[in-house]
Scaffold this active site. Structure first.
Site, PDB file in Angstrom:
ATOM      1  N   HIS A 236      72.118  49.792  56.532  1.00  0.00           N
ATOM      2  CA  HIS A 236      70.967  50.668  56.336  1.00  0.00           C
ATOM      3  C   HIS A 236      71.426  52.098  56.580  1.00  0.00           C
ATOM      4  O   HIS A 236      72.125  52.363  57.549  1.00  0.00           O
ATOM      5  CB  HIS A 236      69.861  50.278  57.326  1.00  0.00           C
ATOM      6  CG  HIS A 236      68.531  50.865  57.012  1.00  0.00           C
ATOM      7  ND1 HIS A 236      68.267  52.198  57.184  1.00  0.00           N
ATOM      8  CD2 HIS A 236      67.395  50.315  56.551  1.00  0.00           C
ATOM      9  CE1 HIS A 236      67.000  52.424  56.831  1.00  0.00           C
ATOM     10  NE2 HIS A 236      66.456  51.297  56.445  1.00  0.00           N
ATOM     11  N   ARG A 256      61.576  58.569  54.910  1.00  0.00           N
ATOM     12  CA  ARG A 256      61.892  59.188  53.624  1.00  0.00           C
ATOM     13  C   ARG A 256      60.758  58.982  52.626  1.00  0.00           C
ATOM     14  O   ARG A 256      60.454  59.863  51.824  1.00  0.00           O
ATOM     15  CB  ARG A 256      63.224  58.636  53.095  1.00  0.00           C
ATOM     16  CG  ARG A 256      64.432  59.215  53.832  1.00  0.00           C
ATOM     17  CD  ARG A 256      65.721  58.485  53.487  1.00  0.00           C
ATOM     18  NE  ARG A 256      65.834  57.217  54.196  1.00  0.00           N
ATOM     19  CZ  ARG A 256      66.393  56.115  53.713  1.00  0.00           C
ATOM     20  NH1 ARG A 256      66.893  56.122  52.486  1.00  0.00           N
ATOM     21  NH2 ARG A 256      66.464  55.025  54.436  1.00  0.00           N
TER      22      ARG A 256
END
Ligand SMILES: Cc1cc2nc3c(=O)[nH]c(=O)nc-3n(C[C@H](O)[C@H](O)[C@H](O)COP(=O)(O)OP(=O)(O)OC[C@H]3O[C@@H](n4cnc5c(N)ncnc54)[C@H](O)[C@@H]3O)c2cc1C
Ligand code: SF4
Ligand code: SF4
Ligand code: FES
Lengths: 603, 247
Positions: A236, A256
């Site tokens: 990740h 995000r």
């Protein structure tokens, strides 16, 4: 000959995360007796940690969404190595599974007209993730747990399975120990569902807990089942990097999704510099368009921060390697900048990302509404796992099923965020249903007690070895080794080296000794987990060695491009007759014409 | 590097005592890191529960310098390091070993509470409509990570041991989440007053103070539940309303 405490169930489910609980609920609804075993207490499995959301094309926020788009997104994300049948069923059935959670009491965040709200996530064309702030996993596991406890399912908490038992070709049960007293337990079953989650503890920097030692992968392998796609480990892009004690702890992609941007030390949004051709048409070419996308503008394209995880992680590694990283060896993730756009941005961030706000405030003294976070890649998810039939979730061993993170197929070379929680629901249900059917259609099994005796003897060996080194040192050396040689960027010599090291570590593990008694002894538990960690580490290294190309989460420095020869092949690992690990390549599942057409239409 | 001394209670149901360990105190460390370091190098068999190391799973509850807390969310910088740091298992639950206690009674109590029962779906496709503000109230309760620190601190359990008569704050939070769920049509006032023993709570608010999820257990869950129970049992008019399904 010692007698073991024995439990009889039609269906035994190993694992009480989302996949295991959903399987147990379904099997029990089919009218068979069900037992669930879990290493931790109920409700503490990894699923509880999931943050961002559950992907399901419900089209509540953008009515252009439907299962076909979700299917195409999943296949594109997986670089077409996914099992297309699974990707299809997943996309078609996820909406019903999410709505079912609501009917069982889950309370998702709402749209203004009162429906389930959906958010943007990497690789998903439309806002698709049903969520509850950034604690979606908690909502999901608690809903399944609270529903499941009224379904007459026997739950064996804090019990670890160390081997599967067989009756000829067929699985016949499992054998393990309870953590509290260290007593052995024998489970006799007609069908077994593996739902043990991932393998993150094979690496040093990980978002995963102590439970993720690849038990299901290893149990299945030793029982003769095929493993698939083991080279595909998801790193990740955003884990915490500072302070050292929280290194690896996840920072959800939702940051995000809500407008957070990635910056190098010069303040440059470096992701704009490198947009892969497969995604060019769908990606914003300026920051303004990217921002509009995160705010729900349907005409805008997604910002490059929301490209797939494999790509974002590699770009971050490049920035760091080339000296443009942050002070503690990461890069910056900034959500505070949205104060330029939103009047009460601090409140907004706290409402949308409450546990991220807390996590940074409490563990790193950072107020994410005011300053950027420092982040770097962390080992997160295992795409590879037990090879299963796309419809039934049965492995190559009759009666042995697998669902959730420990099964392979849905995600191919790279998983999209949010596609795991939906995977657990869709295929957990299918595994439960089919395991129950299998149990009904097939008669009882015979347990070979010699198998259980042998496992019991092996398990207590660490106490009998006079003075080996402790198991923690071996585990930690394995983690460092995997991080160094089988990490995000791989090459031939390093992978060869890893195999040599694994052989040495195996010898050390065979000599490790533990003190104390069998009651709640984490040293002993760690010693027993080593076998599983070594098995999955070897499978990852061997598969990575075999795939001489770069695709999805698997990146080879010595073969940095995609290679057609591998484009339609999956890597298969199985135990040979001599006990050694064999790696072969199998043709990827052929896609039926109607699915091919969907892919074409969505290009 | 700086070091700190940790006094960790070790033992089993037959008894135990504090053991002292010296470990490094590196920047940013939490108590659970120190326990793990001690486990890896000095006491391999030291029993402790944990999973997420990020305050999300509620496994690592203990009493640190006498305060019920999550070990993974307690930074060493929040404590004074010139005196030994004391780490003990939760007192309210029977010890299994070292820092691990038997919390199974909380799971058993939960099964007694009537499960969620939704009203008929609002839309033909089997879904419901709910407004965010109505959901907010219940989402507060659903943040609970089942760490059982509130159960640990509540005097009704800790000092008076009324485990069989009193569910405790965690289970009231659970009941409140069900009772105030916008879709739920079940009625739990009977058990809350009876087997649940909510009447024993005298609103000291100690549970609220220790909740790592900052759930306002007393004000938002227990007091409204108590009011419901009172209305239900002593107010004939509201009983009449309830009979017509108002909630
Ligand atoms: C921090 C974090 C955030 C995430 N966020 C998201 C997200 O937003 N969206 C998303 O889709 N995915 C997310 N994921 C991924 C997702 O949470 C996991 O892939 C998923 O929860 C795995 O579920 P599972 O049911 O397969 O296994 P788990 O939930 O991990 O459960 C495994 C179970 O198996 C048991 N078990 C294991 N081995 C044994 C054994 N030997 N004997 C007995 N029992 C055993 C364990 O005790 C446990 O009960 C996230 C993951 C992490 C770590
Ligand atoms: S407020 Fe009630 S439940 Fe909470 S600690 Fe006090 S007596 Fe116990
Ligand atoms: S209410 Fe708070 S203190 Fe009590 S169990 Fe839940 S999270 Fe823990
Ligand atoms: S380890 Fe999960 S809350 Fe502490």
């Amino acid at each position: 000959m010692p007698e073991f405490e024995t439990h009889e169930h039609d269906v035994l489910v190993i694992g009480a995360g989302g996949a295991g609980l959903r399987a147990a609920i379904e099997a029990s609804a089919a009218g068979v007796s069900v037992g669930v075993v879990t290493k931790s207490l109920l409700g503490k499995a990894h699923t509880v940690m999931a943050e961002g959301g559950i992907a399901a094309a419900m089209a509540n926020v953008d009515d252009r969404d439907n299962w076909k788009v979700h299917f195409a997104d999943t296949m594109r994300g997986g670089q077409y190595l996914n099992n297309p049948r699974m990707a299809q069923l997943h996309a078609q059935e996820a909406p019903a599974r999410v709505k079912e959670l609501e009917a069982w009491g889950a309370l998702f965040d709402r749209t203004s007209d009162g429906r389930i709200l959906q958010r943007n996530f990497g690789g998903h064309k439309y806002p698709r993730l049903a969520h509850v702030g950034d604690r979606t996993g908690l909502e999901m596991i608690r809903t399944l747990q609270d529903h499941g406890i009224h379904r007459g399912i026997d739950v064996h908490m804090e019990c670890t399975i160390i081997t599967l038992l067989k009756d000829g070709e067929r699985v016949a049960g499992a054998f393990g120990y309870d953590r509290e007293r260290g007593r052995f337990k024998l489970f006799h079953a007609k069908a077994v569902v593996l739902a043990t989650g991932g393998i993150g503890r094979a690496y040093q920097i990980t978002s995963n807990s102590w439970e993720y030692t690849g038990d299901g992968h290893s149990l299945a392998f030793h029982a003769g089942a095929d493993l698939l796609d083991m080279e595909f480990v998801q790193f990740h892009p955003t884990g915490m990097v500072w302070p050292p004690s929280v290194r690896g702890v996840l920072v959800t992609e939702a940051v995000r999704g809500e407008g957070g941007v990635l910056l190098n030390k010069d303040g440059r949004r470096f992701l704009f510099d490198d947009i892969p051709p497969l995604y060019k048409n769908q990606t914003a070419d300026n920051p303004e368009e990217g921002w509009r996308y995160t705010q729900g503008d349907k005409d805008a394209r997604r910002p490059p921060e929301l490209l797939t995880r494999d790509h974002v992680a590699r770009c971050i590694v490049r920035e760091i390697r080339e000296g443009r990283g942050s002070p503690h060896g990461g890069i910056f993730l900034d959500i505070s900048w949205i104060k330029e756009k939103l009047p009460n941005s601090a409140e907004h961030i706290k409402r949308k990302l409450p546990s991220m706000y807390h996590q940074f405030k409490q563990l790193a003294d950072i107020d994410i509404t005011k300053e950027p976070m420092e982040i770097g890649p962390t080992t997160h998810y295992m795409m590879g796992g037990v090879r299963v039939d796309g419809d039934t979730q049965m492995s190559s061993v009759p009666g042995l099923f697998a669902a959730g993170e420990c099964a392979a197929g849905l995600h191919g070379a790279n998983r999209l965020g949010g596609n795991s929680l939906s995977d657990l629901l869709v295929f957990g249900k299918r595994a439960g249903e089919n395991a129950a059917r299998f149990a009904k259609e097939h008669g009882a099994t015979q347990i070979n007690s010699a198998e259980a005796q042998a496992a019991a003897r092996r398990a207590v060996e660490p106490f009998e070895r006079a003075s080996g080194e402790g198991p923690y040192q071996v585990q930690s050396d394995l983690q460092t080794m995997m991080q160094t040689h089988v990490g995000i960027v791989r090459r031939e010599e390093e992978l060869q080296k890893a195999l040599e090291e694994i052989a040495k570590l195996r010898a050390r593990a065979g000599q490790a000794s533990v003190g104390g008694n069998r009651e709640y002894n984490p040293g002993w538990h760690t010693a027993l987990d080593l076998e599983n960690l070594l098995t999955v580490s070897e499978a990852i290294a061997r598969s990575a060695l075999d795939r001489k190309e770069s695709r999805g989460a698997h990146f080879r420095d010595d073969f940095p491009s995609k290679d057609e020869a591998f484009a339609k092949a999956n890597t298969l690992v199985r135990k040979g007759l001599d006990g050694a690990m064999q790696v072969t390549r199998v043709p990827a599942q052929e896609m039926p014409a109607e699915l091919k057409q969907i892919i074409e239409e969505m290009k | 590097m700086a070091t700190a001394t940790f006094r960790i209670w070790r033992g089993d149901p037959n008894g135990g005592k504090f053991h002292e360990y010296v470990a490094e105190a590196a920047p940013g460390m939490v108590v659970l890191d120190a326990v793990h370091a001690i486990q890896a190098s000095q006491a391999n068999d030291l029993a402790v529960r944990w999973n997420c190391k990020a305050g999300k799973c509620g496994s690592c509850s203990a009493e640190i310098n006498g305060m019920p807390r999550l070990m993974c969310m307690t930074r060493l910088t929040q404590l004074t390091l010139d005196k030994p740091i004391t780490i003990e298992p939760m007192h309210t639950f029977p010890v299994i070993k070292d820092l691990v206690t038997d919390v199974s009674r909380n799971f058993r109590a939960k099964i007694q509470i009537k499960p969620f029962k939704p009203r008929k779906p609002d839309a033909p496709d089997g879904t419901w409509r709910m407004a965010q503000p109505d959901v907010d109230r219940v989402q507060e309760f659903r943040k609970c990570i089942e760490c059982f620190l509130c159960q640990d601190v509540c005097h009704v359990l800790r000092e008076h041991h009324l485990h069989d008569k009193f569910w405790g704050p965690r289970l009231y939070v659970y009941s409140a989440a069900l009772e105030m769920h916008p879709l739920d049509v079940e009625d739990r006032s009977g058990e809350l007053r009876g087997a649940g023993g909510i009447g024993y709570c005298n609103i000291t608010k100690c549970c609220t103070k220790v909740c790592p999820e900052s759930i306002k257990i007393t004000d938002n869950a227990i007091i409204p539940l108590k009011e419901r129970v009172v209305d239900h049992f002593y107010d004939p008019l509201s009983r009449l309303f309830r009979a017509f399904g108002a909630k």
